[in-house]
Each structure stands twice: as C-alpha cells, then as structure tokens.
Design a protein around this motif. Structure first.
Motif, PDB file in Angstrom:
ATOM      1  N   GLU A  72      44.169  45.113  46.474  1.00  0.00           N
ATOM      2  CA  GLU A  72      44.601  43.582  46.045  1.00  0.00           C
ATOM      3  C   GLU A  72      43.865  42.426  46.413  1.00  0.00           C
ATOM      4  OE1 GLU A  72      49.418  45.134  46.873  1.00  0.00           O
ATOM      5  OE2 GLU A  72      48.075  44.276  48.577  1.00  0.00           O
ATOM      6  N   ARG A  73      42.948  42.802  47.310  1.00  0.00           N
ATOM      7  CA  ARG A  73      42.114  41.520  47.752  1.00  0.00           C
ATOM      8  C   ARG A  73      40.989  41.493  46.660  1.00  0.00           C
ATOM      9  NH1 ARG A  73      42.879  39.610  53.068  1.00  0.00           N
ATOM     10  NH2 ARG A  73      44.266  40.786  54.041  1.00  0.00           N
ATOM     11  N   ALA A  74      40.466  42.685  46.109  1.00  0.00           N
ATOM     12  CA  ALA A  74      39.558  42.678  45.099  1.00  0.00           C
ATOM     13  C   ALA A  74      40.098  42.135  44.031  1.00  0.00           C
ATOM     14  CB  ALA A  74      39.133  43.977  44.852  1.00  0.00           C
ATOM     15  N   ALA A  75      41.217  42.494  43.543  1.00  0.00           N
ATOM     16  CA  ALA A  75      41.914  41.909  42.444  1.00  0.00           C
ATOM     17  C   ALA A  75      42.289  40.578  42.462  1.00  0.00           C
ATOM     18  CB  ALA A  75      43.206  42.608  41.990  1.00  0.00           C
ATOM     19  N   PHE A  76      42.396  39.939  43.605  1.00  0.00           N
ATOM     20  CA  PHE A  76      42.597  38.503  43.705  1.00  0.00           C
ATOM     21  C   PHE A  76      41.301  37.593  43.579  1.00  0.00           C
ATOM     22  CE2 PHE A  76      46.523  39.538  46.814  1.00  0.00           C
ATOM     23  CZ  PHE A  76      47.342  39.804  45.678  1.00  0.00           C
ATOM     24  N   ALA A  77      40.275  38.120  44.235  1.00  0.00           N
ATOM     25  CA  ALA A  77      39.032  37.645  44.099  1.00  0.00           C
ATOM     26  C   ALA A  77      38.494  37.475  43.011  1.00  0.00           C
ATOM     27  CB  ALA A  77      38.142  38.390  45.062  1.00  0.00           C
ATOM     28  N   TRP A  78      38.638  38.730  42.067  1.00  0.00           N
ATOM     29  CA  TRP A  78      38.270  38.565  40.758  1.00  0.00           C
ATOM     30  C   TRP A  78      38.979  37.946  39.939  1.00  0.00           C
ATOM     31  CZ3 TRP A  78      33.873  40.561  38.311  1.00  0.00           C
ATOM     32  CH2 TRP A  78      33.987  40.470  36.888  1.00  0.00           C
ATOM     33  N   ALA A  79      40.402  37.812  40.013  1.00  0.00           N
ATOM     34  CA  ALA A  79      41.163  36.866  39.413  1.00  0.00           C
ATOM     35  C   ALA A  79      40.624  35.372  39.437  1.00  0.00           C
ATOM     36  CB  ALA A  79      42.505  37.169  39.424  1.00  0.00           C
ATOM     37  N   GLU A  80      40.411  35.001  40.736  1.00  0.00           N
ATOM     38  CA  GLU A  80      40.218  33.628  41.037  1.00  0.00           C
ATOM     39  C   GLU A  80      38.780  33.224  40.370  1.00  0.00           C
ATOM     40  OE1 GLU A  80      40.463  33.045  45.224  1.00  0.00           O
ATOM     41  OE2 GLU A  80      42.734  33.499  45.143  1.00  0.00           O
ATOM     42  N   ALA A  81      37.761  34.169  40.599  1.00  0.00           N
ATOM     43  CA  ALA A  81      36.378  33.720  40.112  1.00  0.00           C
ATOM     44  C   ALA A  81      36.391  33.872  38.558  1.00  0.00           C
ATOM     45  CB  ALA A  81      35.749  35.057  40.657  1.00  0.00           C
ATOM     46  N   VAL A  82      37.165  34.691  37.777  1.00  0.00           N
ATOM     47  CA  VAL A  82      37.387  34.503  36.433  1.00  0.00           C
ATOM     48  C   VAL A  82      38.096  33.277  35.929  1.00  0.00           C
ATOM     49  CG1 VAL A  82      38.146  35.683  34.160  1.00  0.00           C
ATOM     50  CG2 VAL A  82      37.042  36.911  36.048  1.00  0.00           C
ATOM     51  N   THR A  83      39.178  33.045  36.502  1.00  0.00           N
ATOM     52  CA  THR A  83      40.023  31.833  36.570  1.00  0.00           C
ATOM     53  C   THR A  83      39.036  30.387  36.625  1.00  0.00           C
ATOM     54  OG1 THR A  83      42.144  32.964  36.759  1.00  0.00           O
ATOM     55  CG2 THR A  83      42.076  30.569  37.095  1.00  0.00           C
ATOM     56  N   LYS A  84      38.345  30.489  37.694  1.00  0.00           N
ATOM     57  CA  LYS A  84      37.735  29.275  38.066  1.00  0.00           C
ATOM     58  C   LYS A  84      36.050  29.394  37.880  1.00  0.00           C
ATOM     59  CE  LYS A  84      39.470  29.159  42.343  1.00  0.00           C
ATOM     60  NZ  LYS A  84      40.029  28.697  43.681  1.00  0.00           N
ATOM     61  N   ILE A  85      35.729  29.909  36.891  1.00  0.00           N
ATOM     62  CA  ILE A  85      34.280  30.257  36.614  1.00  0.00           C
ATOM     63  C   ILE A  85      33.437  29.020  37.150  1.00  0.00           C
ATOM     64  CG2 ILE A  85      32.342  30.399  34.994  1.00  0.00           C
ATOM     65  CD1 ILE A  85      34.207  32.414  33.576  1.00  0.00           C
ATOM     66  N   LYS A  86      32.497  29.387  38.099  1.00  0.00           N
ATOM     67  CA  LYS A  86      31.733  28.193  38.819  1.00  0.00           C
ATOM     68  C   LYS A  86      30.405  28.538  38.383  1.00  0.00           C
ATOM     69  CE  LYS A  86      31.165  26.385  43.218  1.00  0.00           C
ATOM     70  NZ  LYS A  86      31.266  26.560  44.833  1.00  0.00           N
ATOM     71  N   ASP A  87      29.588  27.311  38.140  1.00  0.00           N
ATOM     72  CA  ASP A  87      28.137  27.495  37.895  1.00  0.00           C
ATOM     73  C   ASP A  87      27.754  28.497  36.696  1.00  0.00           C
ATOM     74  OD1 ASP A  87      27.491  25.762  39.931  1.00  0.00           O
ATOM     75  OD2 ASP A  87      27.563  27.180  41.192  1.00  0.00           O
ATOM     76  N   GLY A  88      28.727  28.842  35.844  1.00  0.00           N
ATOM     77  CA  GLY A  88      28.499  29.750  34.722  1.00  0.00           C
ATOM     78  C   GLY A  88      28.721  30.999  34.887  1.00  0.00           C
ATOM     79  N   ASN A  89      29.085  31.367  36.014  1.00  0.00           N
ATOM     80  CA  ASN A  89      29.159  33.121  36.420  1.00  0.00           C
ATOM     81  C   ASN A  89      30.107  33.219  37.294  1.00  0.00           C
ATOM     82  OD1 ASN A  89      27.871  33.399  39.013  1.00  0.00           O
ATOM     83  ND2 ASN A  89      26.095  32.283  37.879  1.00  0.00           N
TER      84      ASN A  89
END
Length: 157
Positions: free
Chosen positions: A85-102
């Motif tokens: 679940e933690r891995a899914a949340f971290a991935w979802a957050e990173a893809v939702t809030k793409i920062k510095d183009g990646n």
C-alpha cells in the motif's frame, strides 16, 4: 458551490473513453481494495469531494476501517498500511504531483519491489484515471453526497 452541469449525464459520449479505462482497471490484477485506497489518496491530494465521498463509501462497504481512512493523509507517519500500500501511495503521489519533470528513482524502486511490470502499468493507468475523474468533477463542481454503493459490492451479513 453550485454544480455547473450534470457532466455525467451531458457528457456520456465524451466519458465513454473513460469508461473503457474503468473496465480495464476493473479486470486488472491489482486488488480492488488497494485501487480504491489509491483512488481515495489521490482524491485527497486533488481535493475532489465527489471522489472522496464515493471511494470512502466503497472502501467502507469492502470492510475498510475508519481509522485507516481518517489517517490516510498521514500514511507515512502511521503503522496502519502495508509495504505494498505504501509503495502504491508513493507512486500515486509522485505521478499525480510530477516534480522537476520526473518521478523520483527511489519511488520507482520502492514500487517495483512490490509490483510486477504489468502491475506498474496498471497502477499508472489507475493514477491517470482517478486524476482525470478528479479534474472532471472539480471543473464541473460535481456535488458530493449522492453516491450510493452498488448493492452487488456490499458484503452480505
């Protein structure tokens, strides 16, 4: 705020493409409760009241605890979520809030330790889907509160 229009009724033709993505995700290999948790988390980030209402009701109908829902916004600081679940949340957050183009390498590495390559694609498509729905519902001010859990998803007592 007043709803601008009933986009779900007026936009049926436009939303057919989204419904196809829903069908794909409904049959993907990632467990439905995890998808709903991820949808809930992304909807928190985006502030989509309609989706928060819908996914919280779906999750409760699936047996999810209120404690985990209440603390979802602070998932990193609580012991209530699995590594997957933690891995899914971290991935979802990173893809939702793409920062510095990646998406950061460490987030990708964490996710690939929990998900197969196929599941990574499914998870990413799920993030894309919920972000799209959030934006549609927010843009048209779709009102929260009217969603009812379909009777076929409510566990029998």
């Amino acid at each position: 705020m007043e709803q601008r229009m009933n986009v779900h009724a007026k936009g049926q033709n436009a939303l057919k493409a989204m419904y196809g993505l829903n069908n794909y995700l409904a049959n993907c290999s990632i467990e439905k409760p995890l998808l709903n948790l991820m949808y809930f988390r992304v909807s928190q980030i985006n502030g989509c009241a309609f989706c928060l209402d819908m996914h919280s009701k779906d999750l409760r109908a699936e047996g999810e605890s209120e404690q985990r829902l209440y603390l979802m916004d602070a998932w990193r600081e609580t012991p209530f979520y699995t590594d997957r679940e933690r891995a899914a949340f971290a991935w979802a957050e990173a893809v939702t809030k793409i920062k510095d183009g990646n998406v950061p390498d460490e987030v990708y590495q964490q996710a690939t330790q929990q998900f197969t390559d196929e599941e990574m694609v499914e998870l990413t498509m799920a993030v894309i889907a919920i972000n799209s729905y959030n934006r549609i519902n927010i843009a048209f001010r779709v009102q929260a509160g009217s969603y009812k859990v379909p009777s076929h998803t409510v566990p029998a007592n």
